[in-house]
Design a protein around this motif. Structure first.
Motif, short mmCIF file in Angstrom:
data_model
loop_
_atom_site.label_atom_id
_atom_site.label_comp_id
_atom_site.label_asym_id
_atom_site.label_seq_id
_atom_site.Cartn_x
_atom_site.Cartn_y
_atom_site.Cartn_z
N GLN A 20 92.42 -0.56 -30.24
CA GLN A 20 93.15 -0.66 -31.50
C GLN A 20 92.19 -0.69 -32.70
O GLN A 20 92.45 -0.04 -33.72
CB GLN A 20 94.02 -1.92 -31.51
N TYR A 94 99.44 -3.20 -25.05
CA TYR A 94 99.34 -2.95 -26.50
C TYR A 94 100.36 -3.81 -27.26
O TYR A 94 100.06 -4.30 -28.37
CB TYR A 94 99.56 -1.47 -26.81
N SER A 98 99.21 -6.61 -30.04
CA SER A 98 99.77 -6.55 -31.40
C SER A 98 100.46 -7.87 -31.76
O SER A 98 100.31 -8.38 -32.87
CB SER A 98 100.76 -5.39 -31.52
#
Length: 486
Positions: A20, A94, A98
């Protein structure tokens, strides 16, 4: 739960976080490249009257860059999740990263008592509810585990609906505020860089939970290619057609070019009080990136314009020009056009009327200033000398930007009503014993601004401003600048 050991899962969480970060870095690099290319092609600020151009110019490349990095890293993660729905486990990685990031932002902002922490909290609360519902329906137990389908996708998107609406509102509000500001941010900075970075940052916040869905797509490269081609076509259209022209006077998108011109007379005095030099001209403040080049086809006098040089800024306070307020960032890349002397109804003057020694190393100097109803005084003590007190603001000093050799500057703004009277002020200077009589104590400059009434613009000045095109809105007045050494 995911068919791998806890240590492997934690390692993959950190790897996902690194991916990321790489995606964010890549997006800012691409945005910087596009903003630089647009500036080189003399198509800066194409979004000024068409804000929707920010979307294909900077938001699409941000999205593409992040997805491209995710897809590039996907094979390295697949080898740890080699089963039928392993790619969905990667999507959940992911998602978790996040959510942890948004939770960390919420925690830090709450600790610092920032009320805007609710914005980050929304991105934790609603996606968490949505993921809880999905796990309840699709992952109740290993035996009853179901593969994600269209219903899964709709529930996931529904959980993001409120955060996305909030983010869209934030995006609209941000650009509604910052795009007009870029029309008066000065010509030294590339406004596409600023707008591009803001677009990238807001886009990254918006897609934090959406981008991982690209990894479960059958052909994510088609999406990446489509968005990049759209950006390339947009850059080409902006650079070669009228769509890239930044200004408009249409009622629906009123976005005029802003011009600021001061018809100025300048005088420069040495420390003996003798006039060394004087001249007159139009001081053009370039309020945006396209000035003054975009006006050259309309204003013939620009052919004789002289850019105010760094040498002039070293020699005189605030570059020897009558700035209205001490914004040093507005002094970069401005121009001077020689012109006849303006008619000054009230001249500006600054006189040293008295000085005395308050102690061995403190000297008080008294000045008298006179001029129009709006005046400015710039002060810079010589090297080794300090201004420690003055007769204004209860003696409290407010230091401005440094001048040459790190010398501090100070500014006085003075305005008065209809009856124009001279006004006095004193400065207390700390002078070292090594200072010899005859050496400079201060560099000072006084400015006068005629911003209303018949003295504001002469007939010649009005003719000069009348040459500006209809999509430009020039503001101007008559000013004077006198520089002194005491």
């Amino acid at each position: 739960k995911y068919g791998v050991s806890t240590s492997v899962y934690i390692k993959q969480l950190f790897f996902t976080f690194g991916v990321q970060v790489c995606g964010c870095v890549a997006s800012f690099l691409v945005v910087t490249l596009i903003a630089t290319i647009v500036d080189i092609l003399s198509s800066s600020m194409s979004w000024f009257s068409r804000p929707w151009l920010v979307l294909p110019l900077y938001m699409f490349p941000t999205l593409c860059s992040v997805i491209a990095v995710f897809v590039f890293a996907l094979p390295k993660q697949k080898k740890y999740f080699q089963f039928s729905d392993g790619v969905w486990v990667i999507e959940s990685l992911y998602f978790e990263v996040s959510r942890l990031e948004w939770a960390l932002f919420t925690l830090v902002m709450t600790i610092f008592k920032l009320k805007s922490s609710f914005f980050c909290m929304v991105w934790v609360f609603f996606p968490s509810i949505g993921r809880f519902v999905l796990e309840s329906l699709y992952e109740r137990s290993p035996a009853k585990r179901r593969a994600p389908d269209l219903t899964w996708l709709l529930i996931h998107l529904a959980s993001l609906l409120i955060p996305l609406i909030l983010n869209m509102y934030l995006i609209l509000t941000t650009f509604a505020m910052f795009i007009p500001i870029m029309g008066r941010a000065g010509s030294a900075i590339n406004p596409d860089i600023i707008v591009g970075y803001k677009a990238a940052l807001l886009t990254l916040a918006t897609i934090s939970y959406l981008c991982p869905l690209a990894m479960v797509m059958r052909k994510p490269m088609n999406l990446i290619a489509s968005l990049y081609i759209t950006t390339f076509i947009t850059v080409a259209v902006v650079a070669t057609t009228s769509i890239g022209f930044p200004y408009s006077v249409d009622n629906g998108s009123y976005s005029p070019h802003r011009g600021l011109v001061l018809h100025t007379h300048r005088e420069f005095y040495n420390k003996q009080g003798a006039l060394e030099n004087s001249d007159s001209g139009y001081y053009m403040v370039n309020l945006d990136r396209n000035s003054p080049n975009i006006l050259r086809g309309w204003v013939p006098e620009l052919s004789s314009a002289i850019e105010i040089s760094a040498k002039q800024c070293e020699a005189h306070l605030y570059c020897g020009v009558p700035v209205y307020y001490p914004a040093s960032t507005m002094l970069r890349i401005n121009h001077w056009i020689p012109a006849p002397m303006p008619k000054l109804y009230k001249s500006v003057n600054l006189t040293l009327t008295h000085q005395e020694a308050l102690s061995v190393n403190v000297r008080r100097v008294l000045f008298r200033a006179s001029g129009p109803d709006h005046m400015g005084v710039f002060i810079s003590p010589s090297a080794g000398i300090q201004l420690i007190k003055w007769s204004l603001a209860d003696g409290k000093l407010l230091q401005g930007p440094d001048w040459k050799a790190g010398r501090p500057t100070y500014y006085i703004f003075h305005s008065q009503g209809k009856d124009l009277e001279a006004w006095d002020f004193w400065l207390d200077l700390e002078v070292p014993r090594s200072h010899y009589e005859g050496n400079e104590l201060l560099d000072m400059a006084v400015t006068g601004h005629h911003i209303h009434g018949p003295q504001m613009k002469s007939g010649q000045f009005k003719q000069f401003l009348a040459q500006f095109p209809g999509w430009s809105y020039p503001v101007g007045w008559t000013a004077a600048y006198k520089a002194y050494k005491f």
